[in-house]
Motif scaffolding. Structure first.
Motif, PDB file in Angstrom:
ATOM      1  N   GLU A   1     -27.911  24.256 -51.697  1.00 13.87           N
ATOM      2  CA  GLU A   1     -27.126  23.376 -50.822  1.00 13.87           C
ATOM      3  C   GLU A   1     -27.316  23.712 -49.354  1.00 13.87           C
ATOM      4  O   GLU A   1     -27.314  22.833 -48.495  1.00 13.87           O
ATOM      5  CB  GLU A   1     -25.641  23.466 -51.201  1.00 13.87           C
ATOM      6  N   THR A   2     -27.511  24.997 -49.065  1.00 11.88           N
ATOM      7  CA  THR A   2     -27.644  25.429 -47.671  1.00 11.88           C
ATOM      8  C   THR A   2     -29.054  25.869 -47.311  1.00 11.88           C
ATOM      9  O   THR A   2     -29.365  26.047 -46.132  1.00 11.88           O
ATOM     10  CB  THR A   2     -26.683  26.600 -47.386  1.00 11.88           C
ATOM     11  N   GLY A   3     -29.911  26.080 -48.320  1.00  9.86           N
ATOM     12  CA  GLY A   3     -31.254  26.584 -48.055  1.00  9.86           C
ATOM     13  C   GLY A   3     -31.292  28.069 -47.777  1.00  9.86           C
ATOM     14  O   GLY A   3     -32.310  28.597 -47.332  1.00  9.86           O
ATOM     15  N   GLU A   4     -30.202  28.765 -48.064  1.00  8.35           N
ATOM     16  CA  GLU A   4     -30.149  30.208 -47.836  1.00  8.35           C
ATOM     17  C   GLU A   4     -30.701  30.950 -49.049  1.00  8.35           C
ATOM     18  O   GLU A   4     -30.383  30.615 -50.193  1.00  8.35           O
ATOM     19  CB  GLU A   4     -28.717  30.644 -47.548  1.00  8.35           C
ATOM     20  N   MET A   5     -31.516  31.960 -48.781  1.00  9.73           N
ATOM     21  CA  MET A   5     -32.179  32.704 -49.844  1.00  9.73           C
ATOM     22  C   MET A   5     -32.189  34.188 -49.502  1.00  9.73           C
ATOM     23  O   MET A   5     -32.130  34.578 -48.334  1.00  9.73           O
ATOM     24  CB  MET A   5     -33.620  32.218 -50.020  1.00  9.73           C
ATOM     25  N   LEU A   6     -32.272  35.002 -50.555  1.00 20.37           N
ATOM     26  CA  LEU A   6     -32.448  36.439 -50.381  1.00 20.37           C
ATOM     27  C   LEU A   6     -33.737  36.835 -51.095  1.00 20.37           C
ATOM     28  O   LEU A   6     -33.899  36.586 -52.290  1.00 20.37           O
ATOM     29  CB  LEU A   6     -31.265  37.206 -50.972  1.00 20.37           C
ATOM     30  N   PHE A   7     -34.656  37.435 -50.350  1.00 22.62           N
ATOM     31  CA  PHE A   7     -35.916  37.928 -50.896  1.00 22.62           C
ATOM     32  C   PHE A   7     -35.871  39.456 -50.917  1.00 22.62           C
ATOM     33  O   PHE A   7     -35.379  40.078 -49.966  1.00 22.62           O
ATOM     34  CB  PHE A   7     -37.097  37.478 -50.038  1.00 22.62           C
ATOM     35  N   ALA A   8     -36.421  40.053 -51.974  1.00 21.90           N
ATOM     36  CA  ALA A   8     -36.358  41.508 -52.084  1.00 21.90           C
ATOM     37  C   ALA A   8     -37.624  42.074 -52.727  1.00 21.90           C
ATOM     38  O   ALA A   8     -38.226  41.447 -53.601  1.00 21.90           O
ATOM     39  CB  ALA A   8     -35.128  41.922 -52.896  1.00 21.90           C
TER      40      ALA A   8
ATOM     41  N   GLY B   1     -38.278  28.694 -41.610  1.00 18.29           N
ATOM     42  CA  GLY B   1     -36.855  29.000 -41.598  1.00 18.29           C
ATOM     43  C   GLY B   1     -36.540  30.096 -40.612  1.00 18.29           C
ATOM     44  O   GLY B   1     -37.357  30.438 -39.753  1.00 18.29           O
ATOM     45  N   MET B   2     -35.349  30.660 -40.760  1.00 20.21           N
ATOM     46  CA  MET B   2     -34.904  31.745 -39.894  1.00 20.21           C
ATOM     47  C   MET B   2     -34.542  32.953 -40.741  1.00 20.21           C
ATOM     48  O   MET B   2     -33.839  32.830 -41.753  1.00 20.21           O
ATOM     49  CB  MET B   2     -33.678  31.311 -39.090  1.00 20.21           C
ATOM     50  N   LEU B   3     -35.033  34.112 -40.335  1.00 16.69           N
ATOM     51  CA  LEU B   3     -34.557  35.360 -40.913  1.00 16.69           C
ATOM     52  C   LEU B   3     -33.217  35.666 -40.264  1.00 16.69           C
ATOM     53  O   LEU B   3     -33.130  35.844 -39.042  1.00 16.69           O
ATOM     54  CB  LEU B   3     -35.560  36.478 -40.648  1.00 16.69           C
ATOM     55  N   THR B   4     -32.167  35.691 -41.068  1.00 13.89           N
ATOM     56  CA  THR B   4     -30.812  35.818 -40.522  1.00 13.89           C
ATOM     57  C   THR B   4     -30.223  37.207 -40.687  1.00 13.89           C
ATOM     58  O   THR B   4     -29.133  37.476 -40.179  1.00 13.89           O
ATOM     59  CB  THR B   4     -29.880  34.795 -41.183  1.00 13.89           C
ATOM     60  N   GLY B   5     -30.902  38.082 -41.396  1.00 13.43           N
ATOM     61  CA  GLY B   5     -30.381  39.433 -41.554  1.00 13.43           C
ATOM     62  C   GLY B   5     -31.075  40.166 -42.676  1.00 13.43           C
ATOM     63  O   GLY B   5     -31.889  39.608 -43.415  1.00 13.43           O
ATOM     64  N   CYS B   6     -30.749  41.452 -42.811  1.00 15.58           N
ATOM     65  CA  CYS B   6     -31.323  42.300 -43.850  1.00 15.58           C
ATOM     66  C   CYS B   6     -30.185  42.888 -44.677  1.00 15.58           C
ATOM     67  O   CYS B   6     -29.149  43.279 -44.142  1.00 15.58           O
ATOM     68  CB  CYS B   6     -32.153  43.423 -43.231  1.00 15.58           C
ATOM     69  N   GLY B   7     -30.391  42.950 -45.990  1.00 17.56           N
ATOM     70  CA  GLY B   7     -29.359  43.442 -46.879  1.00 17.56           C
ATOM     71  C   GLY B   7     -29.586  44.869 -47.313  1.00 17.56           C
ATOM     72  O   GLY B   7     -30.623  45.489 -47.048  1.00 17.56           O
ATOM     73  N   ARG B   8     -28.586  45.390 -48.033  1.00 18.21           N
ATOM     74  CA  ARG B   8     -28.668  46.759 -48.542  1.00 18.21           C
ATOM     75  C   ARG B   8     -27.911  46.851 -49.867  1.00 18.21           C
ATOM     76  O   ARG B   8     -27.212  47.818 -50.125  1.00 18.21           O
ATOM     77  CB  ARG B   8     -28.083  47.723 -47.510  1.00 18.21           C
ATOM     78  N   GLU B   9     -28.053  45.812 -50.676  1.00 20.21           N
ATOM     79  CA  GLU B   9     -27.386  45.802 -51.972  1.00 20.21           C
ATOM     80  C   GLU B   9     -28.015  46.833 -52.899  1.00 20.21           C
ATOM     81  O   GLU B   9     -29.233  46.994 -52.933  1.00 20.21           O
ATOM     82  CB  GLU B   9     -27.460  44.410 -52.602  1.00 20.21           C
ATOM     83  N   GLY B  10     -27.179  47.519 -53.673  1.00 19.26           N
ATOM     84  CA  GLY B  10     -27.673  48.610 -54.504  1.00 19.26           C
ATOM     85  C   GLY B  10     -28.366  48.175 -55.775  1.00 19.26           C
ATOM     86  O   GLY B  10     -29.071  48.963 -56.398  1.00 19.26           O
ATOM     87  N   ASP B  11     -28.164  46.906 -56.182  1.00 12.86           N
ATOM     88  CA  ASP B  11     -28.737  46.452 -57.451  1.00 12.86           C
ATOM     89  C   ASP B  11     -29.943  45.554 -57.254  1.00 12.86           C
ATOM     90  O   ASP B  11     -30.261  44.720 -58.093  1.00 12.86           O
ATOM     91  CB  ASP B  11     -27.668  45.720 -58.271  1.00 12.86           C
ATOM     92  N   LEU B  12     -30.645  45.732 -56.138  1.00 12.30           N
ATOM     93  CA  LEU B  12     -31.842  44.950 -55.850  1.00 12.30           C
ATOM     94  C   LEU B  12     -32.926  45.862 -55.309  1.00 12.30           C
ATOM     95  O   LEU B  12     -32.653  46.999 -54.895  1.00 12.30           O
ATOM     96  CB  LEU B  12     -31.549  43.858 -54.819  1.00 12.30           C
ATOM     97  N   CYS B  13     -34.161  45.355 -55.266  1.00 11.53           N
ATOM     98  CA  CYS B  13     -35.242  46.093 -54.623  1.00 11.53           C
ATOM     99  C   CYS B  13     -34.841  46.452 -53.199  1.00 11.53           C
ATOM    100  O   CYS B  13     -34.013  45.782 -52.578  1.00 11.53           O
ATOM    101  CB  CYS B  13     -36.521  45.268 -54.641  1.00 11.53           C
TER     102      CYS B  13
END
Length: 428
Positions: A313-320, A372-384
C-alpha cells in the motif's frame, strides 16, 4: 565522460549556403556545451565532419543532420556505416533548414529496414542529458566486454528459479562465466592460514577491526573476535583466486563454508566489492550479473539482499543480508552470521537518499527496475545483519515482489538509475 567520447559527423546538402550552415552549427553545438564557437570541439567530443572513416569507434557516434535534402546522401552512406558499427543510428538535429524533416525521413527508412535509431532533438538541456546517458551506457557496455566472472561451487540448492544461460551471457554482455571448484577455495584458505601461522601470530591482527564489532553480549563478541582472523584468511584466499583466474568477480556457494571452514564469506565479500570486484552470495548468477551491470554503470557493486517485509500500500520495504560493500556504508559493525550464529557477518549503515532496486534474469530476458528512497537502517535481531528500509517512488511496483518476482535476491544501489538501466537493457 572520457576524452573524445563523442564523435560528430555531418550530413549537409550542397544547396544550402555553407557559411550560414556553419554559423548555425557553431551556435547549436555551443548551446550543447560542445564548442565555444570554434572547431574542434570540447575535450569530450571530436569533430569529424563528412569524414566517416572512424565511424563507430567513439562511445557515441552522432550524425548531425544539418540541413534538409540529405536523405539520399545518408542512403548511399548506410552500407559503409553498417560495416563499421552495429550500434543504433543517432541523428542530431537543430531543426533549422529542414533538418528535422530530413532526420524523420531517414529514421523512417531505418525502421523499414529493421534497424534501430533515434533523433536527438529538443531543448539543449534535454539533448545534453540524452547524450550523457548514451555515452554512459556505451562506455559501460564496452567495459563489460571480455570480463570474466567465477561461479564458485555452484548455485545454492534453494535457488530453484535462478537459472542462467552461459552462451546468452557471452553474446549479450560479452561476459565469460567460469566454473571454479569449491575445493580450490578451501585449499587456498588453508594455505593462507598456514602462511599466517608460519609468520607467527600477531595479536593485533585479531583486534584490528575490534572497534567495529557490535556491542553484543560477551559470548557473541568473543565468538566474532575468534572468527575474524579466518574471515580475513578467506578474503586473501578469494582474492588470490580472482587474480589466478583473471576474474573481475564471482559468486560463491557461501553456505558450504559454514561446515567446511566453520566461517562465512561475509567480510571477504564486503571488502572485495569495495575493491572494485563483484562478489556475490549463494552462487546466485543472475544477481551477480545484476551487480556487474550496476558496477559497469556506477563503479559500485550494490547491495545484494532479500526483501524481508513489504507494504504494497505504501511501497515501503525492508531488505536484509549479512554482507554489504563497505564503500556503501558510512559505518559498519561485525556480528555473527544470522542463520548459523557462527563466523562473521557485516552490519552496514548507509546514508539516507535516493536508491534504485534492480534485478535482471539469468537469461537476460526480464528485468525489474524501481527507484525510491532509502529511509533508514534497521537492527532487528531476527533478520540478516544489514537491514535497509526503502520506500519505492511508485508504490504499485511493490506488487511485483508478490506477483512476479525474478528470484529472491535484488540489488540496491545508490542513486536514480532507471533511465540508464533501461537504456542498457534495451527497455526504452
Amino acid at each position: 565522460m572520457k576524452k573524445d567520447s563523442i564523435a560528430i559527423y555531418t550530413l549537409t546538402s550542397p544547396l544550402h549556403d555553407e557559411q550560414a550552415v556553419n554559423e548555425v552549427t557553431k551556435e547549436f553545438l555551443g548551446s550543447l556545451g560542445l564548442t565555444d564557437g570554434q572547431l574542434p570541439l570540447s575535450d569530450n567530443a571530436c569533430w569529424r565532419g563528412n569524414d566517416y572513416g572512424d565511424y563507430g569507434e567513439s562511445a557515441l557516434s552522432l550524425i548531425y543532420v544539418r540541413t534538409g535534402g540529405t536523405e539520399g546522401v545518408f542512403k548511399t552512406l548506410l552500407p559503409q556505416l553498417q560495416a563499421k558499427s552495429r550500434e543504433p543510428f543517432y541523428l542530431l538535429t537543430s531543426g533549422k533548414s529542414n533538418s528535422l524533416a530530413a532526420s524523420m525521413e531517414i529514421l523512417s527508412y531505418l525502421r523499414q529496414l529493421g534497424l534501430r535509431g533515434e533523433i536527438l532533438h529538443g531543448s539543449a538541456p534535454y539533448i545534453k542529458m540524452r547524450m550523457e546517458q548514451l555515452v554512459r551506457v556505451s562506455e559501460a557496455r564496452r567495459w563489460l566486454r571480455g570480463k570474466r566472472l567465477g561461479i564458485v561451487g555452484c548455485p545454492s540448492d534453494w535457488l530453484i528459479s535462478s537459472n542462467y544461460d552461459v552462451q546468452r551471457v557471452a553474446e549479450t554482455l560479452g561476459v565469460e562465466l567460469v566454473d571454479i571448484e569449491m575445493e580450490e577455495v578451501i585449499k587456498e584458505f588453508e594455505d593462507q592460514r598456514s602462511k599466517f601461522k608460519a609468520q607467527g601470530s600477531r595479536s593485533n591482527d585479531q583486534g584490528a577491526m575490534a572497534d567495529f564489532i557490535a556491542p553484543l553480549h560477551d559470548a557473541d563478541k568473543e565468538a566474532v573476535g575468534k572468527s575474524l582472523p579466518d574471515a580475513l584468511h578467506l578474503y586473501m584466499a578469494l582474492k588470490t583466486i580472482l587474480q589466478r583466474h583473471d576474474l573481475q568477480g564471482f559468486t560463491i556457494r557461501c553456505f558450504d563454508l559454514l561446515t567446511s571452514i566453520h566461517n562465512t564469506g561475509c567480510v571477504a565479500l564486503a571488502q572485495l566489492n569495495s575493491e572494485g570486484y563483484v562478489a556475490g552470495c549463494e552462487g546466485d548468477v543472475p544477481t551477480m550479473l545484476s551487480m556487474l551491470i550496476v558496477r559497469a554503470l556506477t563503479g559500485q557493486s550494490g547491495f545484494q539482499a532479500n526483501p524481508a517485509h513489504i507494504n504494497v500500500e505504501t511501497g515501503e520495504m525492508l531488505f536484509a543480508h549479512c554482507t554489504i560493500p563497505l564503500q556503501m556504508t558510512h559505518r559498519f559493525e561485525l556480528d555473527t552470521h544470522f542463520e548459523s550464529g557462527i563466523g562473521v557477518g557485516v552490519r552496514g549503515y548507509v546514508k539516507e537518499g535516493p536508491v534504485t532496486v534492480f534485478k535482471t534474469s539469468g537469461l537476460l530476458d526480464r528485468c525489474f527496475i524501481a527507484e525510491g528512497m532509502l529511509t533508514g537502517c534497521g537492527r532487528e535481531g531476527d533478520l540478516c545483519r544489514t537491514q535497509l528500509h526503502v520506500r519505492l517512488d511508485d508504490a504499485r511496483q511493490a506488487t511485483y515482489f508478490l506477483n512476479n518476482p525474478i528470484g529472491n535476491h535484488h540489488v540496491i544501489v545508490e542513486g536514480r538509475l532507471m533511465a540508464v538501466l533501461k537504456e542498457m537493457l534495451g527497455e526504452r
